[in-house]
Write a protein that holds these residues in place. Structure first.
Motif, mmCIF file in Angstrom:
data_model
loop_
_atom_site.group_PDB
_atom_site.id
_atom_site.type_symbol
_atom_site.label_atom_id
_atom_site.label_comp_id
_atom_site.label_asym_id
_atom_site.label_seq_id
_atom_site.Cartn_x
_atom_site.Cartn_y
_atom_site.Cartn_z
ATOM 1 N N UNK A 17 19.729 99.296 9.218
ATOM 2 C CA UNK A 17 21.182 99.161 9.218
ATOM 3 C C UNK A 17 21.668 98.725 7.845
ATOM 4 N N UNK A 18 22.759 99.345 7.346
ATOM 5 C CA UNK A 18 23.289 98.959 6.033
ATOM 6 C C UNK A 18 23.857 97.547 6.047
ATOM 7 N N UNK A 19 24.189 97.035 7.218
ATOM 8 C CA UNK A 19 24.752 95.676 7.326
ATOM 9 C C UNK A 19 23.711 94.662 7.809
ATOM 10 N N UNK A 20 22.444 94.987 7.664
ATOM 11 C CA UNK A 20 21.380 94.173 8.245
ATOM 12 C C UNK A 20 21.450 92.707 7.806
ATOM 13 N N UNK A 21 21.549 92.441 6.513
ATOM 14 C CA UNK A 21 21.495 91.054 6.035
ATOM 15 C C UNK A 21 22.715 90.269 6.494
ATOM 16 N N UNK A 22 23.871 90.920 6.543
ATOM 17 C CA UNK A 22 25.074 90.229 7.025
ATOM 18 C C UNK A 22 24.884 89.807 8.481
ATOM 19 N N UNK A 23 24.341 90.717 9.291
ATOM 20 C CA UNK A 23 24.095 90.392 10.699
ATOM 21 C C UNK A 23 23.060 89.280 10.824
ATOM 22 N N UNK A 24 22.015 89.331 9.990
ATOM 23 C CA UNK A 24 20.955 88.320 10.054
ATOM 24 C C UNK A 24 21.501 86.934 9.684
ATOM 25 N N UNK A 25 22.347 86.899 8.630
ATOM 26 C CA UNK A 25 22.903 85.611 8.198
ATOM 27 C C UNK A 25 23.860 85.043 9.243
ATOM 28 N N UNK A 26 24.584 85.905 9.921
ATOM 29 C CA UNK A 26 25.496 85.426 10.963
ATOM 30 C C UNK A 26 24.719 84.829 12.135
ATOM 31 N N UNK A 27 23.571 85.453 12.470
ATOM 32 C CA UNK A 27 22.723 84.895 13.529
ATOM 33 C C UNK A 27 22.217 83.519 13.115
ATOM 34 N N UNK A 28 21.738 83.420 11.870
ATOM 35 C CA UNK A 28 21.218 82.145 11.400
ATOM 36 C C UNK A 28 22.316 81.093 11.309
ATOM 37 N N UNK A 29 23.523 81.521 10.940
ATOM 38 C CA UNK A 29 24.637 80.580 10.868
ATOM 39 C C UNK A 29 24.985 80.044 12.252
ATOM 40 N N UNK A 30 24.923 80.917 13.254
ATOM 41 C CA UNK A 30 25.225 80.483 14.624
ATOM 42 C C UNK A 30 24.209 79.476 15.140
ATOM 43 N N UNK A 31 22.990 79.488 14.543
ATOM 44 C CA UNK A 31 21.945 78.551 14.933
ATOM 45 C C UNK A 31 21.917 77.326 14.031
ATOM 46 N N UNK A 32 22.883 77.273 13.086
ATOM 47 C CA UNK A 32 22.956 76.113 12.198
ATOM 48 C C UNK A 32 21.902 76.104 11.118
ATOM 49 N N UNK A 33 21.354 77.271 10.756
ATOM 50 C CA UNK A 33 20.283 77.310 9.772
ATOM 51 C C UNK A 33 20.738 77.848 8.422
#
Length: 578
Positions: free
Chosen positions: A544-560
């Protein structure tokens, strides 16, 4: 025998007879087809017009005809000639433009003194592709000498590489692909192109170069899209334009001329002197290391409760075992279960991407033999990213076969150059991208001093005298060369740091970080470029061209991930209730 059976037998007999005729006379038929092609080739349907003045009535007629030809086939052969006087190049004297219908216009710029508006419009028209060998060099000369831009230049060597052929000079390309011998006599090339009247041999030489360029383009373009021998449809812009778009206005010399055979395997090395000479030209060749072993072992890593976290290579999986951080639970597939709770687990499509097994094949063409890793976001940018965006970058490391890797690297040059202009970050071979300025005089002084100091006993007396003179010309307060002077000169620093130096990758990253929407935009730019130019058919699932943005949002939701890292990426922290 019934009438129907009789008809069937007649049809079968006719078919067998046709096949027999085609097989028996295939050489004569192919020869006839070649003659038909040659009769339609611009080289065998040539018409040369020499334009000496912008006031010449024929000038406008020829220009109008060229533009008409470009409406049906938007490609012209493009070349320039000039003379050198006393070691200095004079302005371009002759401009050659040829169409696919055999019309070649020779514009004698040395007598015209200026470029007519209609000719300028044709040169600056991005829709019309100007083909030749190293056309960018000629385009730069026209910009410098007459202030006219030349848009959409294409080096024919790109087409040759794409079609699996050698990237040779114009003469060899013409002989190999259109069976036409160009006169490459150096006396003609260096003749007086500013003469009051051009000789017939000069006109033929200039016209044939431009006409051959169009014919070679037609042949190589057809090689990119093979057809049945009975398919005589002309080339369409819709078929070839998307394939060559990434290579327009790109200097071939800045590409990667690697030594590959047509099938993409490494060409066998030769012990001949010629081969050694080629291999020593490091600026022309770049050998890429391929691997035949598998890149993806697809071993499994599990959380303590058995939930799949990701796939990985066997060496990394074995590391967890060696460090007593995990336990082996299966040999096939090789599976390791962690002894501790990981920082995060697989979430959404981002997590499923890392759980999915990857194929050991070229993501563009599916080749499974020699493979090379391709960094979709080049390392020269990624290395300047913050740690949170540099970790877990396997998403942007894809496998390509050597020919696809070659073409991808060449197409990347256009993006590098665009980023250089957009971010004021010189990319290569430019003033701002030189860390040190070299003082040639001081370099000669240092070289002479070191030679005399360490190898004086081996140098002929005449050469030693020249070196002493070099030193005394610089150190004017000395009348003789002493050991002390030699040691002082041998230690002289001839390089001066360039205050305007900037590292291209760092400058681009900083500009995207603060000016252009964050680093996810830079990632997206490179990923979309890869998809557009290479059109990969075998990308891993969920790429996915937006892969890193999606990954960072997941990590942000987990407080990481903290707010600062999200801002660098170009993301905003979302409220917890979203």
């Amino acid at each position: 025998m019934s009438v129907d059976n009789t008809k069937k037998l007649a049809i079968i007999a006719a078919g067998v007879s046709l096949v027999y005729v085609l097989v028996r006379h295939k050489h004569s038929l192919l020869s006839r087809m070649r003659r038909t092609w040659h009769s339609n080739s611009p080289l065998h349907n040539r018409r040369v017009e020499v334009i000496n003045s912008i006031h010449d009535p024929a000038a406008q007629v020829v220009l109008n005809e060229l533009r008409t030809h470009c409406q049906s086939f938007k490609v012209v052969g493009f070349d320039c000639e000039w003379i050198t006087v006393g070691g200095s190049r004079r302005p371009v004297a002759l401009l050659q433009l040829s169409s696919h219908k055999g019309l070649c216009a020779l514009f004698r710029l040395c007598t015209m003194r200026q470029i007519p508006k209609d000719l300028r419009d044709l040169l600056e028209d991005e829709a019309v592709i100007k083909v030749g060998v190293a056309p960018q060099d000629d385009a730069k000369k026209l910009v410098h000498d007459y202030g006219v831009g030349v848009a959409s230049t294409l080096d024919l060597r790109f087409l040759a590489v794409m079609a699996g052929h050698k990237p040779e000079g114009l003469g060899k390309l013409a002989k190999t692909h259109v069976d036409f011998v160009l006169d490459k006599n150096w006396r003609l090339a260096c003749s007086n192109w500013e003469a009051k009247q051009l000789e017939t041999s000069q006109i033929d030489y200039a016209a044939n170069d431009a006409l051959a360029a169009v014919a070679i383009f037609q042949k190589l373009s057809s090689d990119l899209e093979p057809r049945n021998f009975w398919d005589w449809r002309p080339l369409s812009e819709q078929s070839f334009r998307p394939k060559i778009e990434p290579f327009l206005d790109v200097d071939f010399a800045r590409g990667f001329n690697i030594n590959l055979s047509a099938d993409g395997s490494r060409a066998p090395s030769s012990g001949s002197q010629k081969q050694k000479k080629v291999s020593n030209k490091k600026q022309q060749c770049r050998y890429l290391g391929t691997q035949s072993k598998v890149f993806y072992d697809n071993c499994l890593l599990q959380a303590p409760d058995g939930e799949l976290l990701c796939t990985m290579d066997r060496r990394k999986a074995s590391w967890y075992l060696a460090q007593n951080l995990g336990t082996k639970v299966s040999e096939n597939p090789f599976t390791v279960r962690l002894n501790f709770e990981p920082a995060g687990r697989a979430v959404g499509e981002v997590g499923r991407y890392y759980q999915t097994p990857k194929e050991n094949q070229c993501v563009v063409c599916g080749n499974r033999e020699a493979l090379i890793r391709k960094n979709v976001v080049p390392h020269q940018y990624r290395k300047h990213f913050p740690v949170v965006m540099k970790s877990h970058t396997s998403h942007d490391v894809l496998l390509l076969c050597p020919p696809c890797h070659q073409l991808s690297n060449i197409s990347d040059l256009r993006v590098h150059c665009k980023l250089a202009a957009k971010c004021d970050a010189p990319f290569k071979h430019s003033e701002g991208n030189v860390r040190y300025h070299v003082d040639p005089e001081l370099k000669r002084v240092k070289s002479a001093a070191k030679a005399l100091l360490f190898n004086g006993h081996r140098i002929p007396e005449q050469k030693m005298e020249e070196m002493r003179r070099t030193l005394l010309d610089y150190y004017k307060d000395h009348t003789e060369v002493t050991d002390q002077l030699l040691r002082e000169a041998a230690d002289v620093e001839y390089r001066m740091e360039n205050e305007d130096y900037c590292q291209h990758g760092d400058k681009v990253v900083q500009m995207y970080r603060f000016e252009f929407g964050g680093l996810i935009e830079l990632e997206r730019l490179w990923r979309e470029h890869f998809l557009h130019t290479m059109k990969p058919k075998f990308l891993p699932d969920l790429w996915n061209v937006n892969h890193n943005a999606d990954r960072l949002e997941v990590r942000a939701s987990e407080g990481r991930v903290d707010t600062a890292d999200l801002l660098v990426a170009g993301l905003e922290m979302k409220p917890n209730n979203e």
